[in-house]
Motif scaffolding. Structure first.
Motif, PDB file in Angstrom:
ATOM      1  N   ILE A 146       0.770  -1.167   0.061  1.00 30.68           N
ATOM      2  CA  ILE A 146      -0.013  -0.058  -0.016  1.00 30.68           C
ATOM      3  C   ILE A 146       0.909   1.420   0.001  1.00 30.68           C
ATOM      4  N   MET A 172     -13.701  -8.081   1.237  1.00 32.23           N
ATOM      5  CA  MET A 172     -12.773  -7.280   1.756  1.00 32.23           C
ATOM      6  C   MET A 172     -13.030  -6.941   2.906  1.00 32.23           C
ATOM      7  N   ARG A 200       3.070   7.301   7.509  1.00 30.93           N
ATOM      8  CA  ARG A 200       2.642   8.153   6.716  1.00 30.93           C
ATOM      9  C   ARG A 200       2.155   9.727   7.252  1.00 30.93           C
ATOM     10  N   LYS A 254       0.007   4.582  -0.919  1.00 31.23           N
ATOM     11  CA  LYS A 254      -0.660   5.865  -0.763  1.00 31.23           C
ATOM     12  C   LYS A 254       0.278   6.790  -0.192  1.00 31.23           C
ATOM     13  N   ARG A 314      -2.984  -6.300   2.846  1.00 35.19           N
ATOM     14  CA  ARG A 314      -2.718  -4.952   2.419  1.00 35.19           C
ATOM     15  C   ARG A 314      -1.662  -4.342   3.247  1.00 35.19           C
ATOM     16  N   ILE A 315      -0.396  -4.216   2.944  1.00 35.26           N
ATOM     17  CA  ILE A 315       0.434  -3.765   3.732  1.00 35.26           C
ATOM     18  C   ILE A 315       1.167  -2.580   3.238  1.00 35.26           C
ATOM     19  N   GLY A 316       1.103  -1.291   4.353  1.00 33.07           N
ATOM     20  CA  GLY A 316       1.400   0.077   3.815  1.00 33.07           C
ATOM     21  C   GLY A 316       2.930   0.174   4.749  1.00 33.07           C
ATOM     22  N   SER A 317       2.676   0.661   5.879  1.00 32.70           N
ATOM     23  CA  SER A 317       3.601   1.176   6.755  1.00 32.70           C
ATOM     24  C   SER A 317       4.882   0.417   7.253  1.00 32.70           C
ATOM     25  N   VAL A 337      -7.861   0.592  -2.936  1.00 33.59           N
ATOM     26  CA  VAL A 337      -8.222  -0.091  -1.502  1.00 33.59           C
ATOM     27  C   VAL A 337      -9.198   1.102  -0.827  1.00 33.59           C
ATOM     28  N   MET A 343      -3.435  -5.819   7.594  1.00 34.01           N
ATOM     29  CA  MET A 343      -2.850  -4.889   7.415  1.00 34.01           C
ATOM     30  C   MET A 343      -1.342  -4.877   8.250  1.00 34.01           C
ATOM     31  N   SER A 344      -0.813  -3.678   8.185  1.00 36.00           N
ATOM     32  CA  SER A 344       0.583  -3.952   8.728  1.00 36.00           C
ATOM     33  C   SER A 344       0.399  -4.388  10.399  1.00 36.00           C
ATOM     34  N   MET A 351     -12.008  -4.612   6.920  1.00 32.02           N
ATOM     35  CA  MET A 351     -10.860  -4.048   8.042  1.00 32.02           C
ATOM     36  C   MET A 351     -11.421  -4.393   9.381  1.00 32.02           C
TER      37      MET A 351
HETATM   38  C1  LIG Z   1      -3.801   2.482   4.326  1.00 33.29           C
HETATM   39  C2  LIG Z   1      -4.532   1.234   4.299  1.00 33.29           C
HETATM   40  C3  LIG Z   1      -3.911   0.097   4.442  1.00 33.29           C
HETATM   41  C4  LIG Z   1      -2.510  -0.070   4.851  1.00 33.29           C
HETATM   42  O1  LIG Z   1      -2.412   0.233   6.332  1.00 33.29           O
HETATM   43  P1  LIG Z   1      -0.920  -0.089   7.097  1.00 33.29           P
HETATM   44  O2  LIG Z   1      -1.413  -0.161   8.530  1.00 33.29           O
HETATM   45  O3  LIG Z   1      -0.019   1.150   6.795  1.00 33.29           O
HETATM   46  O4  LIG Z   1      -0.480  -1.268   6.642  1.00 33.29           O
HETATM   47  C5  LIG Z   1      -4.680  -1.341   4.229  1.00 33.29           C
HETATM   48  N1  LIG Z   1      -5.939  -1.251   3.682  1.00 33.29           N
HETATM   49  C6  LIG Z   1      -6.488  -0.016   3.345  1.00 33.29           C
HETATM   50  C7  LIG Z   1      -7.839  -0.089   3.115  1.00 33.29           C
HETATM   51  C8  LIG Z   1      -5.815   1.184   3.921  1.00 33.29           C
HETATM   52  O5  LIG Z   1      -6.451   2.365   3.569  1.00 33.29           O
END
Ligand SMILES: *Cc1c(COP(=O)(O)O)cnc(C)c1O
Length: 223
Positions: free
Chosen positions: A23, A151, A220, A25, A211-214, A67, A195-196, A153
């Motif tokens: 991820i 999907m 961010r 963004k 879905r891994i971002g940070s 996402v 996620m993370s 969260m």
């Molecule tokens: C930002 C986001 C993520 C990633 O989140 P992290 O905690 O940074 O891994 C995953 N899914 C969605 C829908 C997001 O908006």
């Protein structure tokens, strides 16, 4: 760049046949290119215009996943190239995706976002709403979208049991819908969860995409 973490995450996912959506963004194209260069091909964004401009700059074999919550008037920016939209939360949005897919002579894969968290502010369908959707003539008439799965969260909490319960609920919803509406060979097969902070629990509860971002890109500055 967190190269060691990347390889570790990749390895644990491969053992479980889980796909990694990086991820990206708010992060610049250089940061994405760095992960591309070590083999990552799937990236996720939550804003249509941001995804569009990154797509323009970066290699064309990247799979782009949306996402974030989408407004119907933004679908046109990503319809020519998006690989998977995880965040479908209304029939109107699906109708728009179908229309834009047709205009681009393609079919677009989507996931339905389920509301599994305790928080009111998160988007998504209830199980009953999805069943109503699948029975709705306007949904059945759509030809250029393919529903590939669900999907969800989890609640933003440190309570691991709560998170596990919510992911388990998503897997239960998936099984229920798969049994009632799809044949076993059908491509309705994906559960995008984790996620993370909670991806390990998600994998234990049947995730097929995290879905891994940070963990990959660092914190961010917004969202
Ligand atoms: C930002 C986001 C993520 C990633 O989140 P992290 O905690 O940074 O891994 C995953 N899914 C969605 C829908 C997001 O908006």
């Amino acid at each position: 760049m967190h190269t060691e973490d990347y390889y570790q995450i990749k390895e644990s996912l491969q053992q479980n046949n889980v796909k990694l959506i990086a991820i990206s963004k708010t992060k610049p194209v250089e940061a994405i290119q760095n992960y591309y260069d070590i083999g990552q091909r799937i990236f996720g964004e939550n804003r249509a215009r941001e995804m569009q401009s990154k797509h323009d700059f970066l290699p064309k074999d990247i799979e782009w996943h949306m996402v974030g919550h989408m407004q119907t008037n933004k679908v046109k920016y990503i319809a020519p190239f998006v690989s998977l939209i995880h965040s479908i939360d209304s029939l109107n949005l699906l109708i728009e995706v179908d229309k834009r897919a047709k205009q681009n002579n393609r079919s677009i894969d989507v996931l339905l976002q389920m509301h599994i968290a305790k928080e009111e502010n998160k988007f998504g369908f209830t199980l009953e709403e999805v069943k109503e959707l699948f029975d709705n003539k306007r949904f059945v008439a759509l030809t250029n979208i393919r529903v590939r799965g669900l999907m969800g969260m989890a609640t933003f909490t440190n309570d691991q049991d709560q998170i596990r319960k919510e992911f388990r609920l998503l897997s239960t919803y998936f099984q229920d819908l798969k049994t009632s509406y799809f044949s076993t060979q059908d491509s309705f097969s994906e559960r995008s969860m984790g996620m993370s902070g909670d991806y390990k629990i998600a994998i234990e509860e049947g995730s097929t995409m995290v879905r891994i971002g940070s963990l990959l890109f660092g914190k961010r500055s917004y969202k």
